[in-house]
Scaffold this motif. Structure first.
Motif, PDB file in Angstrom:
ATOM      1  N   HIS A  76      -1.853   6.390   2.858  1.00 13.00           N
ATOM      2  CA  HIS A  76      -3.252   6.174   2.493  1.00 13.00           C
ATOM      3  C   HIS A  76      -4.181   6.139   3.697  1.00 13.00           C
ATOM      4  CE1 HIS A  76      -2.546   5.510  -1.798  1.00 13.00           C
ATOM      5  NE2 HIS A  76      -1.375   5.043  -1.419  1.00 13.00           N
TER       6      HIS A  76
ATOM      7  N   LEU B 107      -7.141   1.113   2.188  1.00 15.42           N
ATOM      8  CA  LEU B 107      -6.429   0.594   1.010  1.00 15.42           C
ATOM      9  C   LEU B 107      -5.778  -0.764   1.263  1.00 15.42           C
ATOM     10  CD1 LEU B 107      -5.645   1.032  -1.949  1.00 15.42           C
ATOM     11  CD2 LEU B 107      -3.500   2.029  -1.137  1.00 15.42           C
ATOM     12  N   ALA B 108      -5.192  -0.943   2.434  1.00 15.30           N
ATOM     13  CA  ALA B 108      -4.489  -2.207   2.687  1.00 15.30           C
ATOM     14  C   ALA B 108      -5.452  -3.396   2.627  1.00 15.30           C
ATOM     15  CB  ALA B 108      -3.781  -2.152   4.042  1.00 15.30           C
TER      16      ALA B 108
ATOM     17  N   LEU C 167      -6.205  -4.074  -1.067  1.00 20.49           N
ATOM     18  CA  LEU C 167      -5.079  -4.744  -1.720  1.00 20.49           C
ATOM     19  C   LEU C 167      -4.934  -6.181  -1.236  1.00 20.49           C
ATOM     20  CD1 LEU C 167      -2.362  -1.925  -1.768  1.00 20.49           C
ATOM     21  CD2 LEU C 167      -3.898  -2.630  -3.621  1.00 20.49           C
TER      22      LEU C 167
ATOM     23  N   ASP D 188       0.815  -1.221   0.000  1.00 23.67           N
ATOM     24  CA  ASP D 188       0.000   0.000   0.000  1.00 23.67           C
ATOM     25  C   ASP D 188       0.852   1.277   0.000  1.00 23.67           C
ATOM     26  OD1 ASP D 188       0.529  -1.016   2.706  1.00 23.67           O
ATOM     27  OD2 ASP D 188      -0.524   0.772   3.380  1.00 23.67           O
TER      28      ASP D 188
ATOM     29  N   GLU E 278     -10.076   5.083  -3.051  1.00 21.27           N
ATOM     30  CA  GLU E 278      -9.986   3.914  -2.170  1.00 21.27           C
ATOM     31  C   GLU E 278     -11.070   3.916  -1.091  1.00 21.27           C
ATOM     32  OE1 GLU E 278      -6.058   5.160  -1.102  1.00 21.27           O
ATOM     33  OE2 GLU E 278      -6.497   5.174   1.044  1.00 21.27           O
TER      34      GLU E 278
END
Lengths: 358, 241
Positions: free
Chosen positions: B218, B222-223, B226, B75, B85
């Motif tokens: 971020h 987001l993590a 992903l 990320d 996101e």
């Protein structure tokens, strides 16, 4: 740029769909020829409507929405076309389950486009059903209330990426074998919808085959994933053709009406014969120890699917029936305020136009 | 930011993450027609992302292709704006995100189509046509929901209020870039203002302007996105799909 940006591997061209695409094209040509031949414009004023209907069907002409038709013919078609439409919509779920995790961007694009195609199929099948005098909203409600069915195959879970491949190869393959004869169905709108659907399904089947081909020629873990998937999807796919001929409730009448052209068992056999060669090219094993060529019958002998399991899944107790329905109901309920807003906005616009016109 | 690689990667990541979020709507949209429309837009974004990622990989010259860039960065290495996101939330929030993003991407790709870099110009020329459709679609829903029912108005205003602060990051100046985002703000305002007005919505004020995406800092969201997107690819290092 999406949807068709892969090349088929060796053996995955026309033979992948067992030459069925040729039959779709033949049905399309037949449809055009029938239209060109024309049929009598309609029954004479004193003519027996049922006799006229029978004459049109016997002459391989198409029944159109404006024509008189027996009530049972209408009901059968509504049931069948609606079930088909519902299957497309519910069928988006098991494959949609892998869009977010697709292992390459190319695969993600192809899968997203495929699931989108299924929504499109659902829409034009609902439109075909609407020509029989029922609305899409009513049909959707029948699905949500559990009063109409969808194909039981979609009540099985997609547990790995290979399942996306197996659904394409086996489930879409079985669907095509089932649906190609429907391109010659006596009801015109359904026949025409099926020609379009079959062409796209044949493409879907090829992409599934290609996914499995790549996995089967990949790492040991990928090969195992592919084989596990075929092991789980083979028998449920065979069951897609419905109960054996002796137990099939709707078959005889549907054959007489030329809605259906081949029996469940004939189609199942055709599917098995088509898959055996393809499995060899894939390098995957069909999980049936008794599968062998029968020289006398010029067809493969194979083990029947578990029809008790099929009945159990149809009656609501498959692995995912509850989840599939809950998902569809939730999407419908969550979207209600959006649909209401769109209707309210449209009504306001219409009102404004009237004011301007006045 | 420095260099065409970072710039190209930032646009690619905007498109990729937007596609991933939009695709989450598949099988869940309020109408079947909308399911198809959202998938279309997701496919457009994904298509642009693939072209941009491939080009970024070439610019970098380290042998990374589109999949290496999409699946094998963490990320902190993603360069997308925070706007894309953010979770989908309800349909109004999704439409606010879509509308604002398209109102930025349309002038961006239009400007890119005329830039000196031929590859970026070609991508811009293709993508701007798609952005024009995204903008129409987003604007229509903002108006429908804003000027629809009492409930939809309430939700759409809340969505605009919620997403608006994240639009500022789209226009953070980068004078060295092939297109300086700061120059796109007037075109954005010209489109957004009238649509919000017609939708009977209030354009939010306020000075809060969350940012950091372009530098790889971020939101917490987001993590997770992903982790889901990359899980299968990473579980089979080196495999072909």
């Amino acid at each position: 740029m999406y949807g068709n940006d892969f090349s088929a591997p060796n053996g995955a061209t026309d033979e992948a769909s067992g030459g069925l695409l040729g039959e779709v094209e033949a049905a399309e040509a037949e449809l055009r020829a029938a239209a060109a031949r024309g049929r009598r414009g309609g029954p004479a004023p004193d003519e027996d409507l049922a006799a006229y209907f029978a004459e049109v069907v016997d002459a391989e002409q198409k029944i159109e929405p404006r024509d008189w038709m027996p009530d049972a013919y209408r009901r059968t078609l509504i049931r069948q076309i609606a079930q088909h439409a519902h299957s497309e919509i519910i069928g988006m779920q098991p494959e949609g389950n892998w869009i977010s995790r697709a292992p390459s961007l190319k695969r993600k694009a192809i899968l997203l486009a495929k699931v989108q195609d299924e929504a499109g199929h659902g829409l034009y099948l609902y439109a075909a059903a609407e020509t029989l005098g029922i609305s899409r909203d009513e049909l959707v409600q029948l699905l949500l209330d559990g009063r109409q069915k969808y194909s039981s195959i979609f009540n099985y879970p997609t547990l790995s990426w290979a399942d996306v491949g197996a659904i394409g190869w086996l489930v879409d393959g079985a669907a095509i074998v089932n649906q190609v004869p429907l391109c010659r169905c006596s009801y015109g709108p359904y026949a025409r919808a099926m020609i379009r659907v079959c062409k796209e399904e044949s493409f879907h089947q090829r992409q599934g085959y290609e996914i499995l081909h790549t996995l089967a020629h990949g790492t040991p873990a990928q090969q195992a994933m592919a084989q596990d998937s075929v092991d789980r999807w083979w028998y449920p796919s065979l069951a897609m053709f419905g109960p054996p001929d002796g137990d099939s409730t709707h078959s005889a009448q549907s054959m007489a009406w030329k809605i259906k052209r081949f029996s469940n068992d004939d189609l199942r056999q055709r599917f098995v014969d088509m898959c055996v060669q393809q499995a060899e090219i894939l390098g995957l094993r069909i999980p049936d120890a008794d599968l062998r060529w029968n020289d006398e019958r010029q067809a493969y002998d194979y083990t029947q699917p578990d029809y008790d399991e099929l009945m159990q899944v149809i009656s609501g107790d498959g692995p995912c029936n509850r989840e599939r329905m809950a998902h569809r109901r939730a999407a419908h309920a969550d979207g209600a305020w959006v649909r209401e807003a769109a209707a309210a906005y449209a009504a306001k616009r219409a009102g404004q136009k009237e004011t301007v016109a006045a | 930011m420095n260099g065409p690689f970072d710039f190209t990667l930032s646009l690619a990541d905007d498109a990729l993450i937007a596609a991933q979020r939009l695709a989450e709507w598949t099988t869940r949209a309020p109408e079947m027609e909308e399911d198809i429309a959202l998938a279309n837009i997701a496919l457009d974004q994904l298509g642009a992302a693939r072209l941009l990622l491939s080009y970024a990989g070439e610019l970098e010259g380290a042998g990374r292709d589109e999949d290496a860039l999409a699946y094998l960065r963490d990320d902190r290495e993603f360069r997308n704006v925070l706007l894309v996101e953010l979770p989908n939330d309800d349909f109004a929030v999704t439409m606010a995100k879509l509308f604002f993003l398209a109102a930025y991407q349309l002038p961006l790709y239009t400007a890119l189509a005329g830039c000196a870099d031929e590859r970026l110009a070609a991508i811009g020329a293709k993508a701007r046509k798609e952005s024009a459709y995204h903008l129409d679609h987003g604007a229509l829903w903002v108006k429908r929901l804003g000027d629809g029912t009492e409930e939809s108005h309430r939700r759409m205003q809340a969505a605009v209020d919620q997403v608006w602060p994240y639009t500022h990051e789209l226009f953070v100046a980068d004078p060295a870039a092939p297109v300086d985002p700061a120059t796109l703000r007037p075109a954005f305002d010209e489109v957004v203002g009238p649509v919000l007005a017609e939708a009977t919505l209030t354009q939010p004020g306020g000075a809060w302007a969350p940012a950091g995406g372009r530098a790889g800092v971020h939101t917490e969201h987001l993590a997770y996105l992903l982790a889901e997107m990359q899980v299968l690819h990473r579980a089979h290092p080196g495999a072909k799909w």
